[in-house]
Scaffold this motif. Structure first.
Motif, short mmCIF file in Angstrom:
data_model
loop_
_atom_site.label_atom_id
_atom_site.label_comp_id
_atom_site.label_asym_id
_atom_site.label_seq_id
_atom_site.Cartn_x
_atom_site.Cartn_y
_atom_site.Cartn_z
N SER A 30 22.20 -40.32 14.64
CA SER A 30 21.12 -40.60 15.38
C SER A 30 21.39 -41.90 16.11
O SER A 30 20.67 -42.08 17.30
CB SER A 30 19.91 -40.83 14.18
OG SER A 30 20.34 -41.97 13.44
N SER A 31 22.11 -42.79 15.66
CA SER A 31 22.24 -43.84 16.52
C SER A 31 22.93 -43.71 17.79
O SER A 31 22.34 -44.30 18.91
CB SER A 31 23.09 -45.10 15.47
OG SER A 31 22.39 -45.42 14.54
N LEU A 32 23.97 -43.11 17.90
CA LEU A 32 24.69 -42.74 19.00
C LEU A 32 23.85 -41.89 19.72
O LEU A 32 24.09 -42.02 21.27
CB LEU A 32 26.03 -42.21 18.74
CG LEU A 32 27.08 -43.14 18.25
CD1 LEU A 32 28.27 -42.87 17.39
CD2 LEU A 32 27.39 -44.39 19.08
N LEU A 33 23.28 -40.85 19.33
CA LEU A 33 22.37 -40.03 20.10
C LEU A 33 21.30 -40.50 20.71
O LEU A 33 20.82 -40.28 22.06
CB LEU A 33 22.04 -38.65 19.27
CG LEU A 33 22.92 -37.77 18.88
CD1 LEU A 33 22.68 -36.71 18.05
CD2 LEU A 33 23.87 -36.95 20.21
N ILE A 34 20.61 -41.37 19.91
CA ILE A 34 19.24 -41.76 20.45
C ILE A 34 19.58 -43.35 21.15
O ILE A 34 18.73 -43.62 22.37
CB ILE A 34 18.43 -42.03 19.25
CG1 ILE A 34 18.13 -40.66 18.87
CG2 ILE A 34 17.02 -42.69 19.80
CD1 ILE A 34 17.11 -40.83 17.39
N THR A 157 17.30 -45.57 12.98
CA THR A 157 16.50 -45.45 14.33
C THR A 157 14.94 -45.43 14.45
O THR A 157 14.42 -45.52 15.46
CB THR A 157 17.16 -44.32 15.19
OG1 THR A 157 16.81 -42.98 14.53
CG2 THR A 157 18.70 -44.04 15.47
N GLY A 158 14.28 -44.96 13.22
CA GLY A 158 13.01 -44.78 13.22
C GLY A 158 12.66 -43.83 13.81
O GLY A 158 11.37 -43.83 14.28
N THR A 159 13.41 -42.76 14.04
CA THR A 159 12.82 -41.37 14.46
C THR A 159 13.18 -40.26 13.72
O THR A 159 14.23 -40.22 12.78
CB THR A 159 13.78 -41.20 16.08
OG1 THR A 159 15.17 -41.21 15.94
CG2 THR A 159 13.52 -42.24 16.98
#
Length: 286
Positions: A30-34, A157-159
Protein backbone atom coordinates in the motif's frame (compact mmCIF):
# COMPACT_ATOMS: atom_id res chain seq x y z
CA UNK A 1 8.16 -15.39 33.92
CA UNK A 2 7.19 -19.05 34.22
CA UNK A 3 3.53 -18.13 33.77
CA UNK A 4 4.39 -15.88 30.84
CA UNK A 5 6.28 -18.73 29.18
CA UNK A 6 3.23 -20.98 29.67
CA UNK A 7 1.02 -18.30 28.09
CA UNK A 8 3.30 -18.03 25.04
CA UNK A 9 3.17 -21.81 24.66
CA UNK A 10 -0.61 -21.80 25.12
CA UNK A 11 -1.22 -19.24 22.36
CA UNK A 12 1.39 -20.84 20.08
CA UNK A 13 3.20 -17.53 19.70
CA UNK A 14 5.37 -19.01 16.95
CA UNK A 15 2.25 -19.29 14.77
CA UNK A 16 2.36 -15.49 14.43
CA UNK A 17 4.49 -16.33 11.37
CA UNK A 18 1.25 -17.09 9.51
CA UNK A 19 -0.28 -13.61 9.62
CA UNK A 20 2.51 -11.14 10.45
CA UNK A 21 4.35 -11.40 7.10
CA UNK A 22 1.07 -10.69 5.29
CA UNK A 23 0.46 -7.63 7.51
CA UNK A 24 3.92 -6.40 6.48
CA UNK A 25 3.14 -7.26 2.86
CA UNK A 26 -0.02 -5.15 3.01
CA UNK A 27 1.89 -2.25 4.55
CA UNK A 28 4.70 -2.36 1.97
CA UNK A 29 2.41 -2.75 -1.02
CA UNK A 30 0.00 0.00 0.00
CA UNK A 31 2.82 2.44 0.81
CA UNK A 32 4.52 2.00 -2.54
CA UNK A 33 1.30 1.96 -4.57
CA UNK A 34 -0.28 4.98 -2.88
CA UNK A 35 2.56 7.21 -1.68
CA UNK A 36 5.53 5.83 -3.60
CA UNK A 37 7.49 5.41 -0.36
CA UNK A 38 8.36 2.57 1.99
CA UNK A 39 6.65 2.30 5.39
CA UNK A 40 8.44 4.29 8.07
CA UNK A 41 10.02 2.82 11.21
CA UNK A 42 6.97 4.18 13.06
CA UNK A 43 4.70 2.08 10.83
CA UNK A 44 6.79 -1.08 11.20
CA UNK A 45 6.82 -0.83 15.01
CA UNK A 46 3.13 -0.12 15.56
CA UNK A 47 1.85 -2.56 12.93
CA UNK A 48 3.96 -5.27 14.58
CA UNK A 49 2.65 -4.42 18.05
CA UNK A 50 -0.94 -4.27 16.80
CA UNK A 51 -0.54 -7.73 15.29
CA UNK A 52 1.00 -9.14 18.46
CA UNK A 53 -1.83 -7.67 20.53
CA UNK A 54 -4.55 -8.91 18.17
CA UNK A 55 -3.28 -12.45 17.86
CA UNK A 56 -2.44 -12.80 21.56
CA UNK A 57 -5.92 -11.64 22.54
CA UNK A 58 -7.64 -13.89 19.99
CA UNK A 59 -5.73 -17.05 20.85
CA UNK A 60 -6.08 -16.51 24.60
CA UNK A 61 -9.81 -15.93 24.20
CA UNK A 62 -10.04 -19.13 22.18
CA UNK A 63 -8.33 -21.10 24.94
CA UNK A 64 -10.63 -19.65 27.63
CA UNK A 65 -13.82 -20.14 25.61
CA UNK A 66 -12.87 -23.70 24.60
CA UNK A 67 -11.39 -24.77 27.95
CA UNK A 68 -14.21 -27.21 28.78
CA UNK A 69 -14.16 -28.65 25.26
CA UNK A 70 -10.37 -29.00 25.33
CA UNK A 71 -10.53 -30.82 28.67
CA UNK A 72 -12.67 -33.59 27.17
CA UNK A 73 -10.63 -33.97 23.98
CA UNK A 74 -7.60 -36.27 24.43
CA UNK A 75 -5.63 -34.24 21.85
CA UNK A 76 -6.08 -30.96 23.75
CA UNK A 77 -6.52 -32.03 27.39
CA UNK A 78 -2.92 -31.08 28.21
CA UNK A 79 -3.39 -27.43 27.21
CA UNK A 80 -2.61 -24.93 29.95
CA UNK A 81 -6.10 -24.09 31.24
CA UNK A 82 -7.66 -27.60 31.29
CA UNK A 83 -4.40 -28.94 32.76
CA UNK A 84 -4.53 -26.37 35.58
CA UNK A 85 -1.29 -24.61 34.60
CA UNK A 86 -3.11 -21.30 34.12
CA UNK A 87 -6.31 -19.95 35.63
CA UNK A 88 -9.03 -18.20 33.67
CA UNK A 89 -8.31 -15.06 35.71
CA UNK A 90 -4.63 -15.03 34.73
CA UNK A 91 -5.53 -15.61 31.10
CA UNK A 92 -8.20 -12.92 31.28
CA UNK A 93 -5.64 -10.40 32.50
CA UNK A 94 -3.38 -11.28 29.59
CA UNK A 95 -6.32 -10.83 27.18
CA UNK A 96 -7.06 -7.38 28.66
CA UNK A 97 -3.44 -6.27 28.26
CA UNK A 98 -3.33 -7.65 24.69
CA UNK A 99 -6.44 -5.71 23.67
CA UNK A 100 -5.03 -2.56 25.26
CA UNK A 101 -1.89 -3.01 23.16
CA UNK A 102 -3.99 -3.46 20.00
CA UNK A 103 -6.09 -0.35 20.70
CA UNK A 104 -3.07 1.82 21.54
CA UNK A 105 -1.14 0.63 18.48
CA UNK A 106 -4.08 1.40 16.17
CA UNK A 107 -4.35 4.88 17.67
CA UNK A 108 -0.65 5.46 16.98
CA UNK A 109 -1.15 4.62 13.30
CA UNK A 110 -4.18 6.59 12.04
CA UNK A 111 -7.84 7.22 12.72
CA UNK A 112 -9.11 4.89 9.96
CA UNK A 113 -7.35 2.06 11.79
CA UNK A 114 -9.18 3.10 14.96
CA UNK A 115 -12.57 3.37 13.21
CA UNK A 116 -12.23 -0.09 11.65
CA UNK A 117 -10.95 -1.69 14.84
CA UNK A 118 -14.42 -2.81 16.10
CA UNK A 119 -14.80 -4.98 12.96
CA UNK A 120 -11.48 -6.68 13.63
CA UNK A 121 -12.32 -7.19 17.32
CA UNK A 122 -15.72 -8.67 16.41
CA UNK A 123 -14.10 -11.39 14.28
CA UNK A 124 -11.33 -11.96 16.84
CA UNK A 125 -14.01 -12.73 19.44
CA UNK A 126 -16.74 -14.45 17.42
CA UNK A 127 -14.49 -17.03 15.75
CA UNK A 128 -14.13 -19.11 18.91
CA UNK A 129 -17.91 -19.54 19.14
CA UNK A 130 -18.59 -20.43 15.49
CA UNK A 131 -17.72 -24.13 15.77
CA UNK A 132 -20.71 -24.41 18.09
CA UNK A 133 -23.21 -23.54 15.38
CA UNK A 134 -21.69 -23.66 11.86
CA UNK A 135 -19.26 -25.74 9.84
CA UNK A 136 -18.24 -22.49 8.13
CA UNK A 137 -16.05 -21.70 11.15
CA UNK A 138 -13.02 -22.15 8.88
CA UNK A 139 -14.23 -19.30 6.67
CA UNK A 140 -14.68 -17.08 9.73
CA UNK A 141 -11.11 -17.86 10.79
CA UNK A 142 -9.99 -17.05 7.26
CA UNK A 143 -11.72 -13.67 7.44
CA UNK A 144 -10.11 -13.04 10.82
CA UNK A 145 -6.59 -13.76 9.58
CA UNK A 146 -7.35 -12.00 6.28
CA UNK A 147 -7.86 -8.80 8.26
CA UNK A 148 -4.10 -8.86 9.01
CA UNK A 149 -2.98 -7.62 5.55
CA UNK A 150 -5.89 -5.15 5.57
CA UNK A 151 -4.63 -3.89 8.93
CA UNK A 152 -1.14 -3.46 7.51
CA UNK A 153 -2.57 -1.71 4.45
CA UNK A 154 -4.71 0.70 6.49
CA UNK A 155 -2.05 1.18 9.15
CA UNK A 156 0.59 2.31 6.67
CA UNK A 157 -1.50 4.65 4.49
CA UNK A 158 -4.89 5.23 6.10
CA UNK A 159 -6.60 3.96 2.93
CA UNK A 160 -8.45 0.84 1.84
CA UNK A 161 -8.59 0.00 -1.88
CA UNK A 162 -9.93 -2.85 -4.01
CA UNK A 163 -6.38 -4.16 -4.52
CA UNK A 164 -6.25 -4.66 -0.76
CA UNK A 165 -9.39 -6.79 -1.03
CA UNK A 166 -7.65 -9.15 -3.47
CA UNK A 167 -4.93 -9.64 -0.88
CA UNK A 168 -7.60 -10.17 1.77
CA UNK A 169 -9.34 -12.88 -0.31
CA UNK A 170 -6.04 -14.61 -0.98
CA UNK A 171 -5.09 -14.77 2.70
CA UNK A 172 -8.63 -15.61 3.88
CA UNK A 173 -9.03 -18.68 1.65
CA UNK A 174 -5.43 -19.79 2.23
CA UNK A 175 -6.14 -19.76 5.97
CA UNK A 176 -9.53 -21.48 5.61
CA UNK A 177 -7.89 -24.21 3.53
CA UNK A 178 -5.16 -25.09 5.98
CA UNK A 179 -7.58 -24.85 8.91
CA UNK A 180 -9.78 -27.48 7.25
CA UNK A 181 -6.72 -29.73 6.97
CA UNK A 182 -5.90 -29.14 10.65
CA UNK A 183 -9.50 -29.90 11.68
CA UNK A 184 -9.36 -33.38 10.15
CA UNK A 185 -7.59 -34.49 13.36
CA UNK A 186 -10.77 -33.87 15.38
CA UNK A 187 -13.41 -34.90 12.84
CA UNK A 188 -14.67 -37.89 14.82
CA UNK A 189 -14.52 -36.12 18.18
CA UNK A 190 -16.34 -33.04 16.84
CA UNK A 191 -19.07 -35.23 15.36
CA UNK A 192 -19.50 -37.13 18.63
CA UNK A 193 -19.85 -34.02 20.82
CA UNK A 194 -21.89 -31.92 18.38
CA UNK A 195 -19.21 -29.44 17.29
CA UNK A 196 -19.26 -28.19 13.72
CA UNK A 197 -16.49 -28.33 11.13
CA UNK A 198 -16.17 -29.19 7.47
CA UNK A 199 -14.44 -32.55 8.24
CA UNK A 200 -17.11 -33.53 10.78
CA UNK A 201 -19.92 -32.45 8.43
CA UNK A 202 -18.68 -33.85 5.10
CA UNK A 203 -16.11 -36.45 6.08
CA UNK A 204 -12.33 -36.28 5.83
CA UNK A 205 -12.07 -37.19 2.14
CA UNK A 206 -14.53 -34.49 1.03
CA UNK A 207 -13.01 -32.00 3.48
CA UNK A 208 -9.59 -32.40 1.90
CA UNK A 209 -11.12 -31.67 -1.52
CA UNK A 210 -12.83 -28.58 -0.13
CA UNK A 211 -9.48 -27.45 1.29
CA UNK A 212 -8.00 -27.82 -2.20
CA UNK A 213 -10.77 -25.61 -3.64
CA UNK A 214 -10.12 -22.98 -0.95
CA UNK A 215 -6.43 -22.99 -1.81
CA UNK A 216 -7.19 -22.71 -5.52
CA UNK A 217 -9.28 -19.59 -4.80
CA UNK A 218 -6.38 -18.22 -2.75
CA UNK A 219 -3.92 -18.85 -5.58
CA UNK A 220 -6.20 -17.17 -8.15
CA UNK A 221 -6.61 -14.12 -5.90
CA UNK A 222 -2.84 -13.76 -5.51
CA UNK A 223 -2.45 -14.19 -9.25
CA UNK A 224 -5.06 -11.47 -9.81
CA UNK A 225 -3.02 -9.17 -7.57
CA UNK A 226 -0.13 -9.56 -10.01
CA UNK A 227 -2.31 -8.35 -12.90
CA UNK A 228 -4.01 -5.60 -10.86
CA UNK A 229 -0.85 -3.90 -9.59
CA UNK A 230 2.57 -2.92 -10.96
CA UNK A 231 4.08 -5.98 -9.28
CA UNK A 232 6.39 -7.84 -11.64
CA UNK A 233 7.83 -11.23 -12.42
CA UNK A 234 9.58 -11.70 -9.08
CA UNK A 235 6.24 -11.41 -7.29
CA UNK A 236 4.71 -13.78 -9.84
CA UNK A 237 7.48 -16.29 -9.12
CA UNK A 238 6.65 -16.01 -5.40
CA UNK A 239 2.97 -16.72 -6.14
CA UNK A 240 3.91 -19.77 -8.22
CA UNK A 241 6.20 -21.05 -5.46
CA UNK A 242 3.43 -20.54 -2.88
CA UNK A 243 1.04 -22.44 -5.15
CA UNK A 244 3.55 -25.27 -5.45
CA UNK A 245 3.95 -25.43 -1.67
CA UNK A 246 0.17 -25.63 -1.26
CA UNK A 247 0.10 -28.55 -3.70
CA UNK A 248 2.88 -30.25 -1.73
CA UNK A 249 0.98 -29.56 1.50
CA UNK A 250 -1.99 -31.51 0.16
CA UNK A 251 0.25 -34.37 -0.90
CA UNK A 252 1.27 -34.86 2.75
CA UNK A 253 -2.21 -35.79 3.95
CA UNK A 254 -4.82 -38.28 2.82
CA UNK A 255 -8.01 -39.74 4.31
CA UNK A 256 -6.04 -42.83 5.31
CA UNK A 257 -2.94 -41.05 6.64
CA UNK A 258 -3.15 -37.87 8.74
CA UNK A 259 0.18 -38.42 10.49
CA UNK A 260 1.78 -35.39 8.77
CA UNK A 261 -1.02 -32.92 9.45
CA UNK A 262 1.18 -30.80 11.72
CA UNK A 263 3.91 -30.58 9.07
CA UNK A 264 1.33 -29.60 6.47
CA UNK A 265 -0.29 -27.13 8.86
CA UNK A 266 2.63 -25.31 10.46
CA UNK A 267 5.81 -25.84 8.46
CA UNK A 268 4.40 -25.48 4.95
CA UNK A 269 2.17 -22.50 5.71
CA UNK A 270 4.85 -20.70 7.67
CA UNK A 271 7.06 -21.01 4.59
CA UNK A 272 4.29 -19.71 2.31
CA UNK A 273 3.79 -16.48 4.26
CA UNK A 274 7.51 -15.76 4.41
CA UNK A 275 7.97 -16.58 0.70
CA UNK A 276 5.20 -14.16 -0.25
CA UNK A 277 6.71 -11.35 1.83
CA UNK A 278 10.27 -11.89 0.58
CA UNK A 279 9.30 -12.11 -3.08
CA UNK A 280 7.03 -9.06 -2.83
CA UNK A 281 9.76 -6.94 -1.23
CA UNK A 282 12.29 -8.34 -3.70
CA UNK A 283 10.06 -7.40 -6.59
CA UNK A 284 9.51 -3.87 -5.32
CA UNK A 285 13.23 -3.38 -4.66
CA UNK A 286 14.46 -4.73 -7.98
Amino acid sequence: MRKFKIILEMIKFEHTVFALPFAFLGAVLSSLLISGNWPTVHHWIWITLAMVGARSAAMSLNRVIDANIDKKNPRTAARAIPAGLLSRLETGLFIFVSFLLLFFAAYQLNMLAVYLLPIAVFFLVIYSYTKRFTYLCHIVLGITIGIAPLGGWVGATGTLTWEAMLLFVGVAFWTAGFDVIYATQDAEYDRDVGLHSIPSRFGISNALWIAKVFHLVSFVAMLALFFATPLGLIFLLGVLIAGGIMMYEHSLVSPSDLSKVNVAFFTMNGIISIVMLIFTIGDLLL
